[in-house]
Design an enzyme around this catalytic site. Sequence first.
Site, PDB file in Angstrom:
ATOM      1  N   GLY A   1      -2.634   4.798   3.849  1.00 31.48           N
ATOM      2  CA  GLY A   1      -2.798   6.114   3.458  1.00 31.48           C
ATOM      3  C   GLY A   1      -1.476   6.934   3.136  1.00 31.48           C
ATOM      4  O   GLY A   1      -0.425   6.550   4.022  1.00 31.48           O
TER       5      GLY A   1
ATOM      6  N   GLU B   1       2.052  -2.431  12.028  1.00 27.03           N
ATOM      7  CA  GLU B   1       1.345  -3.553  12.386  1.00 27.03           C
ATOM      8  C   GLU B   1       0.004  -3.242  11.417  1.00 27.03           C
ATOM      9  O   GLU B   1      -0.177  -2.265  11.019  1.00 27.03           O
ATOM     10  CB  GLU B   1       0.752  -3.813  13.660  1.00 27.03           C
ATOM     11  CG  GLU B   1       1.734  -4.217  14.833  1.00 27.03           C
ATOM     12  CD  GLU B   1       0.879  -4.257  15.858  1.00 27.03           C
ATOM     13  OE1 GLU B   1       0.251  -5.249  16.247  1.00 27.03           O
ATOM     14  OE2 GLU B   1       0.949  -3.576  16.962  1.00 27.03           O
TER      15      GLU B   1
END
Length: 158
Positions: free
Chosen positions: A49, A120
């Site tokens: 986000g 990641e």
Amino acid sequence: MSASPPDRSSREYPDRPWVGVGVVVWRGDKVLLIRRGKAPRIGQWSLPGGAQSVGETVFETAVREVREETGLEVVPTGIVTVVDAITPDAEGRVHYHYTLVEVAAESAEGDPLCADDALEACWATAEEAGELTEWDETRRVILLSAAQRRSPQTPQIP
């Protein structure tokens, strides 16, 4: 010569909250997590986000942010909740202040390829996500979204 005043439009020590969109991306019974590459909560597992841009809807922000951070395409399905993310500094001043609109979304295919500010990415069950994430609000939002997915009474956005 006097020091320059702080940039109050900055995300650090802002003069107003920033609107951010967190995305609870589901594929089957697994949720997408990213390891944050930027503050706040740098290095922690979180939801993808970011900040909403002017002229962009919440759902457009959700689609863009997931694409920028992981390369995945998603379809937003609804609003999960809204979270106040206020981080004070050591002196008690507001260092960061985000109003986070948490959006549920589905992703049908593809492997996440980290980019932008994601270090990641992984798919995890809600239980595994609870063990990986450090912020209580992230765990709460994931569990709330999982419960909403199981509830036929939850209105979904087409």
